[in-house]
Structures are given as C-alpha cells and as structure tokens.
Design an enzyme around this catalytic site. Sequence first.
Site, PDB file in Angstrom:
ATOM      1  N   ARG A 128       0.822  -1.220   0.000  1.00 15.32           N
ATOM      2  CA  ARG A 128       0.000   0.000   0.000  1.00 15.32           C
ATOM      3  C   ARG A 128       0.855   1.269   0.000  1.00 15.32           C
ATOM      4  O   ARG A 128       0.440   2.290  -0.545  1.00 15.32           O
ATOM      5  CB  ARG A 128      -0.940  -0.010   1.195  1.00 15.32           C
ATOM      6  N   LYS A 169     -19.003 -18.491  -0.562  1.00 17.11           N
ATOM      7  CA  LYS A 169     -20.470 -18.492  -0.465  1.00 17.11           C
ATOM      8  C   LYS A 169     -21.172 -17.685  -1.540  1.00 17.11           C
ATOM      9  O   LYS A 169     -20.738 -16.593  -1.888  1.00 17.11           O
ATOM     10  CB  LYS A 169     -20.869 -17.905   0.885  1.00 17.11           C
ATOM     11  N   GLY A 217     -12.847  -4.181   0.016  1.00 16.34           N
ATOM     12  CA  GLY A 217     -14.249  -3.765   0.145  1.00 16.34           C
ATOM     13  C   GLY A 217     -14.661  -2.756  -0.914  1.00 16.34           C
ATOM     14  O   GLY A 217     -15.760  -2.835  -1.479  1.00 16.34           O
TER      15      GLY A 217
END
Length: 418
Positions: A58, A220, A399
Amino acid sequence: MFSIPLKPFAQRYKKSIFDKNLSMQTIVNQDFSSRRVIVRVDFNVPIDDQLQVTDSTRIRAAKETIDYILKKGGSCVLLSHLGRPMGKDPKLTLSHIVSKVQEVLEVPVTFFGDCVGQQAEAATASLTPGSVILMENLRYYKEETAGDIEFAKGLSKLGDCYVNDAFGTAHRAHASTTIMAQFFKDHKYFGRLLEKEVNAIEKVMKSGDKPVLAILGGAKVSSKITIIENMLDKIDHLIIGGGMVYTFVKAQGGKVGRSICEDDYCDYALTLLDKAKAKGVQVHLPSDVIIGDDFSNEANKKSCKVDEIPDDWEGLDAGPETLKSFQKVVMQSKTILWNGPLGVFELENFAKGTIALGEFISDSTQAGAFSLVGGGDSVAAVKQFGFEEKMSYISTGGGAMLESLEGKTLPGIAALQE
Ligand code: AMP
C-alpha cells in the site's frame, strides 16, 4: 461536534459513477509549485510484534502520486488511518511506519504526532517544496469514521489542496476520505492510484472489449449475490467456482456430500441461472471436482463428477476436466474479471485449480486480454502463486472493489466529482 448524517449523502448518489460519464480531475498536469498538498493515502499496512511493516504494497502504491506532486514543486501532508484503534492506542501509531515510508519513497519523511488542531496546522504551515510530513493516525479521533464535518474542516486546514489516493477506503464516507473534499471546491484531485483503480473497474464494467468474462469463486453465494446480479448486464460469460458451486449443483438435484452449501439460496441459484439465460450470459459451472474426506491438507482426495459427491466427502477444488473447459473460455475472452479462488487454495493439496486459473488468465493477458483481479482472497492467491506481474491490474482495495462491482457509488469518488 456536528456530524453529517451518512445516509442522505449515499442516497444523493443513486447511480454508480461507472454508469455515468463523469469527469475525473486528476493530479496530472496540475501546478503544485509551492502548494501544500494534503494526500489521503491508505497506509493501513500489516505490522508484526516487532513493529515491522510486513507488507508495504500500500505504501508502494501511493509512491507515484507523491513523487509526482514533489516533482511538480509541491510538498505532501500525508493522512492515513492504521487499524481500528479504540482511542489513542500506542500500538497503532503511524510513527511505527515512518522508516518504511521513508525507505519506499526515497525522501526524508517527518512525522507529526497529531493530525488536526493548531499545532498540526503550524507543523504543516512551514513545509517547503519537496518535503513530506506524515501525520498521526486519523482514527485516533472517532470523528474520522463518523464523517464529522468540523473535524473534516480542521483537517482541511493542513494544506492548500486535496488529493485522494486511498482507494481502499473510498467506499467509506469518512471525514478524510469524503467529507473533507467539500472544502476544496476547485482543488481536489484523483491521485494516480485512485485514477488507475477507477479506470480498471470501468474497463470491465463499461468499456471492455468483448467477450467479457467474470470469474466468481470463493466460499459463499450469499456474499456475492449483488455482484452477480450487477455483472449479468455487463458480461458475456460467467464462470462460477469455489464453494459457491455446490449450492447451484444441489439446486439442480445433484449430490454434494458434505460440501459447503447454502440450502437457503438454492432457489436463488436457479433464478440466477434463468436470469443469465434471459440476458444471453453463458454460465460455466464445473463438471468435475477434487473431493476430500476431510477439510485438511492431509485428507484423502480423488476426483469425481460435480453432482455425484459421496456422503462423507466434500468438494475442495476444481477437477481436471473442468479446468480444461475453463481454460477455453478464459483464452477466448478479451476482458476478464477474477474475484474469488476456485478452491481451498490455502491447503496446498487443493490449490491446483486456483493456480491453473492464474496461469490461464496470465496466458490470456499475454495474448492481449485485459485482466482485473480484485477482492481479498483472489489477490492473495495471485500474490502467493507469483502471478502479480502477469495480470493487467490488481486492485488494492478489497471492500471498495467489491462495492464497485456491486454497482454502488463510492462516496470518496463521488465527493471528488461534485
Ligand atoms: P470469498 O472471501 O468469498 O472470496 O472466499 C474465499 C474463501 O473461499 C477462501 O478462503 C477459500 O478457501 C474458500 N473456498 C474456496 N473453495 C471452497 C470450497 N470448495 N469449500 C470451502 N471453501 C472454499
């Protein structure tokens, strides 16, 4: 302090920027001479018990922006968060990372032990062109995550213009990532990293060459629903892999043994297949899988048809026949998005499918396709197996990337475009 309520802000941006043609004011060709530039970076890096930075990706990702501003005669006031401190937790002071930041940027970096207030303002007021100052952890103040407007105003006093280069937090309407932009009407810019991230996503979502392929794996179905729904309008092919597969297989009447399976989502899986068909998207599910008799690297393993998994076994990786057919689809595609591994790649014996997929995407990229890898575990897999240099773009924001794929507007990006 007065706080801006977050919901109305988000509601103002019903459409994604990726659905509109909004302009991007970038740092390129701006005159920064003698300007003190506040750069919101994402230096939320992992630190070990010896207080050493264990992965400086980063920091390296922000280097281009900082270099550019310095080269153009400006100075940089670096703002970042680190972790999720409860108050001023000394374990999460940004002073721990100063030497690493200095090493990566290859310029002297001073540290100031606060990020707001008169003393912080005095520390940045005297910056000379070419200098860099790193301010203390923004999240030492709860006003940061609350998106507090007075706090944002205080931060804005640290410089003359504002650059957001923190893609990893662009999905948060925090004071430094979003709210503060309003204090820099004509002097707010996309940093180089933010610009590249937006362009990469836009290429997949809007302007990529056809055929466009999305590969969605991971554990999932439930966590990927919005992404799948949103992608169906933009893609020609969809490969479904990983643990998600078994919900689809069971929904179609197959035997999945002890494989991970979300029974509550079987109906949804069938609806999704119908929707894909109606939209002309070709869905590719595995035909065979590698199964194990335990969720461990020591498990006995064998291959079998995806819908004939014995009761005490579970599907943990893609099978050889599946990989051959996935290879064809990947090689035919001109734009490829990869999110989520094809199997439990953390277990060496079940990593083969994910590694093979990395190779196929590398080959396709080499042959001219554009490939974007984004979202947590697929990025980890790409790095672990050495494909980092072989993809067109690897997103730095987990995210933020997932929310972009879901079609949501990222408040940090919208605030720069107001
Ligand atoms: P996600 O965060 O949803 O992308 O899921 C990533 C996780 O999915 C990784 O930790 C993988 O180990 C896991 N995963 C992939 N395939 C399977 C599988 N067949 N069964 C259980 N977990 C899986």
